[in-house]
Design a protein around this motif. Sequence first.
Motif, mmCIF file in Angstrom:
data_model
loop_
_atom_site.group_PDB
_atom_site.id
_atom_site.type_symbol
_atom_site.label_atom_id
_atom_site.label_comp_id
_atom_site.label_asym_id
_atom_site.label_seq_id
_atom_site.Cartn_x
_atom_site.Cartn_y
_atom_site.Cartn_z
ATOM 1 N N ASP A 129 10.001 -40.047 -24.962
ATOM 2 C CA ASP A 129 10.221 -39.270 -23.720
ATOM 3 C C ASP A 129 11.757 -39.218 -23.025
ATOM 4 O O ASP A 129 11.946 -38.414 -22.089
ATOM 5 C CB ASP A 129 9.410 -39.896 -22.670
ATOM 6 N N PHE A 130 12.509 -40.030 -23.798
ATOM 7 C CA PHE A 130 14.032 -40.193 -23.196
ATOM 8 C C PHE A 130 14.616 -39.001 -23.383
ATOM 9 O O PHE A 130 14.628 -38.187 -24.437
ATOM 10 C CB PHE A 130 14.767 -41.200 -23.760
ATOM 11 N N THR A 131 15.535 -38.495 -22.325
ATOM 12 C CA THR A 131 16.503 -37.399 -22.511
ATOM 13 C C THR A 131 17.916 -37.500 -22.049
ATOM 14 O O THR A 131 17.921 -38.351 -20.872
ATOM 15 C CB THR A 131 15.882 -36.152 -21.457
ATOM 16 N N ILE A 132 18.524 -37.053 -22.724
ATOM 17 C CA ILE A 132 19.986 -37.118 -22.469
ATOM 18 C C ILE A 132 20.597 -35.993 -21.689
ATOM 19 O O ILE A 132 21.941 -35.717 -21.371
ATOM 20 C CB ILE A 132 20.871 -37.525 -23.691
ATOM 21 N N ASP A 133 19.823 -34.875 -21.535
ATOM 22 C CA ASP A 133 19.983 -33.713 -20.711
ATOM 23 C C ASP A 133 20.396 -34.014 -19.292
ATOM 24 O O ASP A 133 19.613 -34.321 -18.336
ATOM 25 C CB ASP A 133 19.262 -32.683 -20.731
ATOM 26 N N PRO A 134 21.818 -34.132 -19.143
ATOM 27 C CA PRO A 134 22.210 -34.486 -17.619
ATOM 28 C C PRO A 134 21.395 -33.346 -16.530
ATOM 29 O O PRO A 134 21.476 -33.728 -15.414
ATOM 30 C CB PRO A 134 23.680 -33.954 -17.578
ATOM 31 N N ALA A 135 21.139 -32.305 -16.952
ATOM 32 C CA ALA A 135 20.492 -31.453 -15.765
ATOM 33 C C ALA A 135 18.872 -31.775 -15.382
ATOM 34 O O ALA A 135 18.634 -31.471 -14.267
ATOM 35 C CB ALA A 135 20.393 -29.953 -16.456
ATOM 36 N N VAL A 136 18.556 -32.814 -16.315
ATOM 37 C CA VAL A 136 17.106 -33.416 -15.667
ATOM 38 C C VAL A 136 17.465 -34.139 -14.617
ATOM 39 O O VAL A 136 16.822 -34.416 -13.669
ATOM 40 C CB VAL A 136 16.500 -34.042 -16.869
ATOM 41 N N ALA A 137 18.581 -35.138 -14.986
ATOM 42 C CA ALA A 137 18.897 -36.091 -13.750
ATOM 43 C C ALA A 137 19.597 -35.354 -12.502
ATOM 44 O O ALA A 137 19.320 -36.006 -11.185
ATOM 45 C CB ALA A 137 19.940 -37.117 -14.355
#
Length: 312
Positions: free
Chosen positions: A6-14
């Motif tokens: 489930d980990f995401t490195i997409d900054p737009a999610v944060a």
Amino acid sequence: MTAPSDFTIDPAVAYPELVPLRTALRDGDWPAARRQLTDLPAGTRTSLVQMSSGYGSRDLFESAVRADPGDTVAAAMLANRLVNDAWAVRTHKMAREVSREQFVRFHELLGEAERVTSDAVAHDDSDPTLWTVRLPIARGLEMGQAEVRRRYGQVALRDPHHLPAQHEMLQQLCPKWGGTLDRMHDFALQCANAAPEGAQNPVLIASAHFEHAATLSGGVHKYLNGREVADELRQAAQRSVFHPSFRRTVGWVQAHHFFAFVFGLMGDRATARRLFETTGNLVSETPWYYLGDPLTVYREHRERAMRKRRWW
């Protein structure tokens, strides 16, 4: 518990504010992108420029600058894109491992960025975002400590707690860029202590101690657990990410992860685990990319923090 998949490195999610900006840039709609960056706090605008310049084409930014030479945000976008392209060519390898051809192209791209920002400053020298992107340009072109300090001074004059610029200045003060450990630590402490309680700025203390530890051939665990260092790190976290006034503004995930990184290296699993749990499935590239693929390194450090037994 968050599953690794489930980990995401997409900054737009944060940072949801990045979504419409990214869309506008991908669509080649500079006026729409520019509107997304209007009326933001200076530090937030700079962070979004740094995160988003890769989504737009150089042609888009060049056209925007030609249409309005006084648009400092367009100039900052173009310059930041050029800086990122330059470092992609140079890579983060040691200088001795970089070819002559790579260095030539690296300096060419930084030279273009310098010309863009120099022209923009001649039209309007009031934008901290523009001055911030001039810091890694000066560092890469090896203009020296005095020039980088001068440029940072232009930011601080207009926005005293501008964290993106402080991160850049901290890098300049590292020994690897001609600074000293004492100057680096002094700068981090000054910025952290001057910022309001609950701000992200004390993360600079974690960053400085990581940079210090990176200069050691061994004994990182012992260094970070020295009484003065450990006290500084805990006080910085209490003043920042653990303070009741802390808000999840742009950059909050990176702040948590810098602290999680150093507390994990200290062997303070409880504090590191608390920080990892707060960010959930969100992963920042920094500081993890310093040690390799960000997601891979992040998972390794998170798994260690989650273990019940000690890992030292």
